[in-house]
Each structure stands twice: as structure tokens, then as C-alpha cells.
Design an enzyme around this catalytic site. Structure first.
Site, mmCIF file in Angstrom:
data_model
loop_
_atom_site.group_PDB
_atom_site.id
_atom_site.type_symbol
_atom_site.label_atom_id
_atom_site.label_comp_id
_atom_site.label_asym_id
_atom_site.label_seq_id
_atom_site.Cartn_x
_atom_site.Cartn_y
_atom_site.Cartn_z
ATOM 1 N N GLU A 34 4.950 -12.563 1.106
ATOM 2 C CA GLU A 34 5.240 -11.581 0.065
ATOM 3 C C GLU A 34 6.596 -10.932 0.340
ATOM 4 O O GLU A 34 6.683 -9.852 0.946
ATOM 5 C CB GLU A 34 4.127 -10.542 0.008
ATOM 6 C CG GLU A 34 2.741 -11.131 -0.218
ATOM 7 C CD GLU A 34 1.620 -10.176 0.134
ATOM 8 O OE1 GLU A 34 1.631 -9.030 -0.377
ATOM 9 O OE2 GLU A 34 0.746 -10.547 0.937
ATOM 10 N N ARG A 41 0.830 -1.208 0.000
ATOM 11 C CA ARG A 41 0.000 0.000 0.000
ATOM 12 C C ARG A 41 0.867 1.262 0.000
ATOM 13 O O ARG A 41 1.796 1.374 0.796
ATOM 14 C CB ARG A 41 -0.920 0.009 1.225
ATOM 15 C CG ARG A 41 -1.957 -1.094 1.201
ATOM 16 C CD ARG A 41 -2.735 -1.196 2.502
ATOM 17 N NE ARG A 41 -3.781 -2.210 2.380
ATOM 18 C CZ ARG A 41 -3.578 -3.522 2.590
ATOM 19 N NH1 ARG A 41 -2.386 -3.962 2.957
ATOM 20 N NH2 ARG A 41 -4.583 -4.375 2.443
ATOM 21 N N HIS A 97 2.154 -13.230 -5.111
ATOM 22 C CA HIS A 97 1.061 -13.227 -4.126
ATOM 23 C C HIS A 97 0.372 -14.598 -4.042
ATOM 24 O O HIS A 97 -0.855 -14.670 -3.917
ATOM 25 C CB HIS A 97 0.053 -12.141 -4.491
ATOM 26 C CG HIS A 97 -0.688 -11.558 -3.327
ATOM 27 N ND1 HIS A 97 -1.703 -12.221 -2.686
ATOM 28 C CD2 HIS A 97 -0.565 -10.370 -2.686
ATOM 29 C CE1 HIS A 97 -2.183 -11.470 -1.714
ATOM 30 N NE2 HIS A 97 -1.503 -10.329 -1.691
ATOM 31 N N HIS A 131 -0.965 -2.500 -4.506
ATOM 32 C CA HIS A 131 -0.455 -3.499 -5.453
ATOM 33 C C HIS A 131 -0.443 -3.019 -6.908
ATOM 34 O O HIS A 131 -0.794 -3.766 -7.831
ATOM 35 C CB HIS A 131 -1.256 -4.788 -5.349
ATOM 36 C CG HIS A 131 -1.053 -5.556 -4.073
ATOM 37 N ND1 HIS A 131 0.108 -5.484 -3.330
ATOM 38 C CD2 HIS A 131 -1.866 -6.440 -3.427
ATOM 39 C CE1 HIS A 131 -0.004 -6.281 -2.278
ATOM 40 N NE2 HIS A 131 -1.180 -6.865 -2.297
ATOM 41 N N ASP A 150 -1.507 -9.197 8.610
ATOM 42 C CA ASP A 150 -1.290 -8.642 7.270
ATOM 43 C C ASP A 150 -0.172 -7.615 7.399
ATOM 44 O O ASP A 150 -0.319 -6.462 6.994
ATOM 45 C CB ASP A 150 -2.575 -8.006 6.747
ATOM 46 C CG ASP A 150 -2.488 -7.632 5.265
ATOM 47 O OD1 ASP A 150 -1.479 -7.982 4.624
ATOM 48 O OD2 ASP A 150 -3.424 -6.979 4.760
#
Length: 345
Positions: A310, A76, A175, A101, A248
Site C-alpha cells: 500500500e 488508521r 489494496h 481506510h 502490517d
């Protein structure tokens, strides 16, 4: 070792890489998407360990980014803007007021040129894309190559190379959502993970880094020793809450000579995966916000069904000091690799 190619609609192609052990990786030229990965369990049974749609047409929108190559900037970008060399750039708002992304024209949405290759002990694909200056709001003509290599010893390697003619932000990742139980037999709760990281990045209510690094010590984010993922995402801290009752977050890898930064294992199937990378950190996402009701290859989607590792630098570096940088300058070469190795407990 072999490579097979299947023609789909809209100039899409699906490539199937297979080694002599039966390990198989399926890849679309659209978005560089990994649609399937067959890996043996402790009894030698080959089963899929990544989340993928039952109908490949669903990859056209793919809001969960299943298996996709992510770029130009993975993660982000706060308020969809950044400043480089005194010039401000405005990007698309595709997640609230923020940019996620690469936006709707990100690398997950382009058709890549694909060149298959075969070696004595490996097969693979070289994916190439030339991004034009201004595309998606980003500066610079950028040449990108991503190489997927399936080795004979059940290693799957992703290497990234890029160059630019203007200073530009760039950090790429894949991803894929992993579930080592095989064919989505179980959720992530009992799958064990370790991460070589003492610090993770604090997020605000909109999942944007605050600029603060938090110690993992004494928190649900402490994976320095292997532990069930459920121990981490079932916790009720503020950081779990903002992430949608899960994880996350960006973990900064410890600086040492350890090649292996992450391990994952499923105690029932016996599958084990190690992640080696030269990247400075990674976002671990435990599919907290994965909606129910999507038709996947082995059943319906649900929360906590796959985990993403990631590996990347941090877009928070565009707004805060002390984060791994994402700026690529003319004359520099962006070069990085991540290796997934599969075995059994």
C-alpha cells in the site's frame, strides 16, 4: 490491446483490460476494485495473481478491502479525530475507537465515473469521483481522478490526481493482495520480497503508530535484501505479535534515486514483480488477519494468502512529527503514481 465491459447489478460494471501478451486486469466501477490480474509465469501460463471473491456481490461489504481504491485517507487515524487550522474534525469509529481506510463511506464504497481509453501501446480507465464537503466527516469538496493503465510491456500503472477547496487530509492507495504463485497455489511463505527501507513505524496494541521509527537492522522487518516473507511474519517479536503474527507496518523508503522500491518473486512459478513509486513509503500487510472460509475465485481464504503493498504517505503525520504528510491545501495538486512491472526470474 482491448477493453471489454460487462454490466452487473446495481449500476455496477466490470471492465476488462487486455494487452497483446494476454496480461489481463479486471476492474469494477464500484470501489475501483481490481478483481483479477492474469500474468504469465516462466512457462507462459496465464494465472490470476490477486485475491478476489468468487461472487462479485461479496464486494458490497468487502471487509478485507480486496483490490479496492482506498481514501480519502489510507490507513488508521488514531481516535478517529484530527485538527487542521485550529479546527477539530471527528470521523467515524469503524475499527474500535479508530478510523480505518476512509470509514464506511470511503472511496472503496462509491461508484466511480469511468472513462476507458485506448492508445497504441496501452489501454486504461480514468476513474473520477467528486467528494462533497463534510462527506465522511472530512472537510473540503475534493475532485479525484485515478488512472489505471495496462501497458503493452506488462506494466500496470496507477496514477492519482486530486484537488480540494479546503485544507484536508488525503493519501490514496490500492489494496490489492498479491500472490505470485498463481491461482492461489501456495501461501506467501516462500515468496521473496525486498524493500528499499531502513526504517519502519512502531505500532501499539491497537495497530496505531506510537510516533517512533524503528531500524529494520537485525529485525524480521529487514527486507533490504530479498528474503522469504515467511522469515518476516513467522517471527515472534512484539511488533509481529501486535500485527496478528505477521506484518502490517509502514516502511519509510530510503531517499535515493532508485525508482524500484519493492521487488517480489515466486521461485516456483518464476513470476517477478517490481514496484516503482514516488510515494514516501508503504504499508506491507501479509494478510495476518484474513479469515478462513471466504469463497475466492480459486479456492477458500486463509491466513498469509496475499500480500498488500500500500504505497502512500502516513496518517500518523496528523498526530506526530517526522512522518510523511497527508495534508492537501487549496491551490495544490495531489499527484502521485505507482507502477507494477511483471516479468519472470
Amino acid at each position: 490491446m482491448k477493453i471489454e465491459v460487462r454490466d452487473l447489478e446495481k449500476s455496477w460494471k466490470e471492465y476488462t483490460l487486455t494487452n497483446d501478451n494476454g496480461m489481463q486486469v479486471n476492474v469494477l466501477n464500484f470501489g475501483g476494485i481490481i478483481t483479477k490480474m492474469l500474468v504469465p509465469d516462466k512457462a507462459g501460463n496465464l494465472e490470476n495473481i490477486v485475491l478476489g471473491y468468487a461472487d462479485y456481490k461479496d464486494y458490497q461489504t468487502n471487509p478485507n478491502y480486496f483490490g479496492a481504491l482506498i481514501g480519502p485517507v489510507a490507513g488508521r487515524i488514531a481516535n478517529s479525530q484530527f485538527t487542521l487550522d485550529g479546527q477539530e474534525y471527528k470521523l467515524e469509529n469503524n475499527e474500535g475507537t479508530h478510523h480505518l481506510h476512509g470509514g464506511s463511506t470511503g472511496f472503496h464504497q462509491v461508484i466511480w465515473d469511468v472513462e476507458p481509453f485506448e492508445k497504441v501501446d496501452a489501454v486504461g480507465l480514468v476513474l473520477s469521483y467528486n467528494r462533497d464537503d463534510g462527506e465522511g466527516g472530512y472537510p473540503g469538496n475534493v475532485d479525484v481522478q485515478v488512472t489505471y493503465t495496462l501497458h503493452q510491456n506488462n506494466q500496470f500503472e496507477i496514477s492519482y490526481t486530486a484537488s480540494t477547496d479546503k485544507t484536508t487530509p488525503l493519501t490514496l492507495t490500492n489494496h490489492s493482495y498479491f500472490n505470485l504463485s498463481g491461482n492461489l497455489r501456495h501461501s506467501l511463505h516462500e515468496q521473496h520480497v525486498s524493500i528499499d527501507s531502513d526504517q519502519f513505524v512502531e505500532l501499539d496494541e491497537e495497530l496505531i503508530p506510537t510516533g517512533e521509527l524503528l531500524p529494520v537492522d537485525g529485525s524480521p522487518f529487514d527486507f533490504r535484501s530479498a528474503r522469504p516473507l515467511g522469515d518476516g511474519f513467522n517471527a515472534s517479536t512484539d511488533q509481529n505479535r501486535v500485527a496478528g503474527k505477521g506484518i502490517d507496518h509502514y516502511f519509510i523508503f530510503n531517499e535515493n534515486d532508485k525508482e524500484t522500491k519493492v521487488t517480489a518473486a515466486d521461485p516456483v512459478s518464476g513470476r517477478k514483480m517490481t514496484v516503482q513509486t514516488d510515494q514516501p513509503g508503504m504499508v506491507m500487510y501479509t494478510s495476518n488477519n484474513l479469515a478462513e472460509g471466504l469463497e475466492l475465485q480459486e479456492g477458500m481464504s486463509r491466513q498469509y494468502l496475499g500480500v498488500c503493498f500500500e504505497t502512500q504517505a502516513s496518517p500518523a503525520s496528523l498526530h506526530h512529527e517526522g512522518f510523511p504528510g497527508v495534508v492537501l491545501k487549496p491551490g495544490e495538486v495531489y499527484q502521485t503514481r505507482t507502477l507494477f512491472e511483471f516479468g519472470v526470474l
